[in-house]
Design an enzyme around this catalytic site. Structure first.
Site, PDB file in Angstrom:
ATOM      1  N   ARG A  59     -17.624  -1.277  63.266  1.00 23.51           N
ATOM      2  CA  ARG A  59     -17.295  -2.796  62.816  1.00 23.51           C
ATOM      3  C   ARG A  59     -16.694  -2.617  61.264  1.00 23.51           C
ATOM      4  O   ARG A  59     -15.901  -3.495  61.365  1.00 23.51           O
ATOM      5  CB  ARG A  59     -18.486  -3.802  62.970  1.00 23.51           C
ATOM      6  CG  ARG A  59     -18.892  -3.830  64.316  1.00 23.51           C
ATOM      7  CD  ARG A  59     -20.143  -4.576  64.368  1.00 23.51           C
ATOM      8  NE  ARG A  59     -21.354  -4.071  63.828  1.00 23.51           N
ATOM      9  CZ  ARG A  59     -22.059  -3.172  64.350  1.00 23.51           C
ATOM     10  NH1 ARG A  59     -22.069  -3.040  65.606  1.00 23.51           N
ATOM     11  NH2 ARG A  59     -23.179  -2.955  63.860  1.00 23.51           N
ATOM     12  N   GLU A  96     -34.233   6.770  60.354  1.00 20.48           N
ATOM     13  CA  GLU A  96     -35.617   6.269  60.467  1.00 20.48           C
ATOM     14  C   GLU A  96     -36.319   7.707  61.221  1.00 20.48           C
ATOM     15  O   GLU A  96     -37.489   8.044  60.759  1.00 20.48           O
ATOM     16  CB  GLU A  96     -35.838   5.165  61.268  1.00 20.48           C
ATOM     17  CG  GLU A  96     -37.216   4.612  61.321  1.00 20.48           C
ATOM     18  CD  GLU A  96     -37.303   3.241  62.046  1.00 20.48           C
ATOM     19  OE1 GLU A  96     -38.820   2.680  62.186  1.00 20.48           O
ATOM     20  OE2 GLU A  96     -36.546   2.638  62.323  1.00 20.48           O
TER      21      GLU A  96
END
Length: 176
Positions: A59, A96
């Site tokens: 994006r 993560e």
């Protein structure tokens, strides 16, 4: 001040997993006045001339390309590793759970080029920080980063500021 833009961004609860409030900019992109306002407001925040606007996949490409036009700058793509043809340079960063890698063409950025980093959203800042390291590895001068959305609870904008960048965002959403 940018409440008109914030109203164009929808929230999708529990995506991509329970407890996440996904901030979806596709609704903003569908609105021609909203999209034009984003580009105009981001351009107004740029401090000094830039040679390249670097967009982070995917994006970020949309905003980087649109912003490069009024800034009379080129548009540099920062992609996931393995997506660009030709010679590339890459940078690893922690996720993560695990690692990822971003890349850019080795010849995309001349040493000393003034680069503005752009993406749609700043969360933890891991990808953006890796992009800054990658651009600096190529010899770029990176002092600014812009994002449409900030998730301040996740600390990404603060992380980039601690690395000496001016960080501008148009809207923020508390929580994840």
């Amino acid at each position: 001040m940018n409440d008109d833009l914030k109203a164009l961004i929808r929230t999708i609860p529990d995506f991509p997993k329970p407890g996440i409030q996904f901030r979806d900019i596709t609704t903003l992109l569908l609105d021609p006045r909203g999209l034009a306002a984003v580009v105009e407001r981001m351009a107004a925040l740029v401090d000094g001339p830039v040679d390249l606007v670097a967009g982070i996949e995917a994006r970020g490409f949309l905003f980087a390309a649109a912003l490069a036009v009024p800034l009379s700058a080129g548009c540099l793509l920062i992609r996931k590793d393995g997506k660009l043809p030709g010679a590339t340079i890459a940078e690893d960063y922690a996720l993560e759970y695990g690692q990822d890698r971003i890349a850019m063409h080795a010849d995309a950025c001349a040493p000393g080029a003034r680069v503005l980093l752009v993406d749609d959203l700043i969360a933890t800042g891991g990808t953006a920080a890796a992009a800054v390291r990658l651009l600096r590895k190529a010899g770029a001068t990176v002092t600014q980063a812009q994002f449409v959305i900030d998730l301040p609870d996740l600390g990404g904008a603060h992380r980039l500021r601690a690395d000496g960048l001016r960080v501008d965002t148009l809207v923020s959403f508390e929580g994840h």
